[in-house]
Design a protein around this motif. Structure first.
Motif, mmCIF file in Angstrom:
data_model
loop_
_atom_site.group_PDB
_atom_site.id
_atom_site.type_symbol
_atom_site.label_atom_id
_atom_site.label_comp_id
_atom_site.label_asym_id
_atom_site.label_seq_id
_atom_site.Cartn_x
_atom_site.Cartn_y
_atom_site.Cartn_z
ATOM 1 N N GLN A 41 22.631 -51.639 -28.553
ATOM 2 C CA GLN A 41 22.688 -52.468 -29.751
ATOM 3 C C GLN A 41 23.428 -53.762 -29.425
ATOM 4 O OE1 GLN A 41 20.984 -51.373 -32.245
ATOM 5 N NE2 GLN A 41 20.834 -49.196 -31.714
ATOM 6 N N THR A 42 23.107 -54.816 -30.168
ATOM 7 C CA THR A 42 23.837 -56.078 -30.036
ATOM 8 C C THR A 42 24.671 -56.370 -31.283
ATOM 9 O OG1 THR A 42 21.906 -57.295 -30.870
ATOM 10 C CG2 THR A 42 22.152 -57.107 -28.477
ATOM 11 N N GLU A 228 15.218 -53.390 -23.319
ATOM 12 C CA GLU A 228 15.480 -54.399 -24.345
ATOM 13 C C GLU A 228 14.356 -55.421 -24.438
ATOM 14 O OE1 GLU A 228 18.990 -57.524 -25.717
ATOM 15 O OE2 GLU A 228 19.130 -56.497 -23.788
ATOM 16 N N ASP A 262 16.643 -48.391 -30.851
ATOM 17 C CA ASP A 262 17.583 -49.296 -30.185
ATOM 18 C C ASP A 262 17.376 -50.699 -30.750
ATOM 19 O OD1 ASP A 262 18.518 -47.263 -28.551
ATOM 20 O OD2 ASP A 262 17.229 -47.787 -26.857
ATOM 21 N N TRP A 263 18.367 -51.558 -30.523
ATOM 22 C CA TRP A 263 18.236 -52.986 -30.838
ATOM 23 C C TRP A 263 17.753 -53.189 -32.289
ATOM 24 C CZ3 TRP A 263 20.536 -53.834 -26.539
ATOM 25 C CH2 TRP A 263 20.146 -53.206 -25.351
#
Length: 313
Positions: A41-42, A228, A262-263
């Motif tokens: 994650q960001t 990603e 994710d992300w």
């Protein structure tokens, strides 16, 4: 009376077991450092929740006698203590009283729920919000509506994969007795659907289900890391709906309950969830009827306008 639940009026009278929630895989592994290969994650935890994530998944490990959320090992990625994590979640919930949230924690070291987990939940105030079904395991059809959960003050569902003890800590629920999962660490972008992890005694179709919709890329020696670069496609509406469609025969013809990604800041997973919660894919009769009459009205208005303009000319 609660009129808006998880951001939508139409979800208030919907059973928890009949709602699609977007989840953040390894929600604690947020970092802006592209060299942090274990991150998935960001966005930080609060930002994930503010973006519409309503399931938080995290993996626990003991570190120097304290329970942390870490990716495989705390040497690889240490997301901090479970207590700090739950404190952040509680702050969000206090500010957003009409939200129902699911927590899914893995417990690979079999840490005691009664002596370690329960005191942390109590100290952060999270145990006060945790929902306990009348019977465990609860069938998919036996869950209350989101409105009922919000009004009761019990609007957090806590699942754990291993070493639960509902006699001692009833609100930490055994995941696989009530939720089946698709395979994880997938490197096939088509996400073929199959039941990977499940436990009895409920029938498969009486479980809720979780799609592990996050893609890895494989390197030599079977090394995989989160992919990603592909996240915009993986988290697209079309990709999520395609996997949801593929899982229908295994899920009693219902849309998925949880979609773990994710992300979360990339793509449009919340858009996919909105469509699924509106009846897309599973052929919900009320949605088909609404769509039919909406199209019918559009045709009638277009026909009327055509006649009017031709008459005027």
């Amino acid at each position: 009376r609660t009129t808006i639940c998880n951001g939508r009026a139409d979800l208030c009278n919907r059973s928890y077991g009949n709602v699609t929630f977007i989840g953040a895989h390894d929600s604690f592994t947020f970092s802006s450092d592209p060299l942090a290969l274990a991150r998935t994650q960001t966005e930080d935890l609060t930002s994930q929740l503010e973006s519409g994530v309503r399931l938080l998944q995290a993996q626990s490990h003991m570190s120097n006698g304290v329970l942390h959320f870490c990716h495989t090992s705390c040497l690889l990625f240490d997301g901090g203590t479970v207590a700090n994590y739950l404190t952040t979640v509680k702050q969000f919930l206090d500010k957003n009283p009409n939200e129902v949230l699911t927590l899914l924690f893995t417990n690979p070291e079999g840490v005691s729920v009664s002596t370690i987990w329960d005191p942390i939940f109590n100290s952060t105030g999270m145990s006060e919000l945790a929902y306990v079904p009348p019977s465990i395991p609860a069938k998919q059809s036996e869950w209350p509506t989101l409105s009922e959960m919000i009004q009761s003050g019990k609007r957090v569902v806590v699942f754990m994969d291993f070493n639960t003890n509902t006699s001692a800590v009833p609100y930490i629920l055994p995941e696989f007795e009530m939720v089946w999962e698709t395979p994880f660490d997938v490197v096939n972008s088509s996400f073929p659907c199959s039941i990977d992890r499940i436990s009895g005694p409920l029938a498969d179709e009486d479980h809720m289900n979780l799609l592990n919709h996050f893609l890895d890329i494989q390197f030599p020696f079977n090394i995989t890391i989160p992919y990603e670069v592909a996240a915009n496609t993986t988290n697209s509406v079309s990709s999520i709906l395609n996997e949801s469609r593929g899982c229908l025969p295994l899920n009693g013809g219902r849309n998925p309950n949880f979609i773990l990604i994710d992300w979360v800041s990339i793509g449009n997973a919340t858009g996919a969830a909105n469509l699924l919660n509106s009846g897309i894919i599973n052929g919900d009769a009320s949605f088909r009827a609404q769509t039919f009459w909406s199209l019918a009205w559009m045709v009638m208005i277009w026909s009327w306008w055509t006649v009017l303009t031709q008459t005027s000319s």
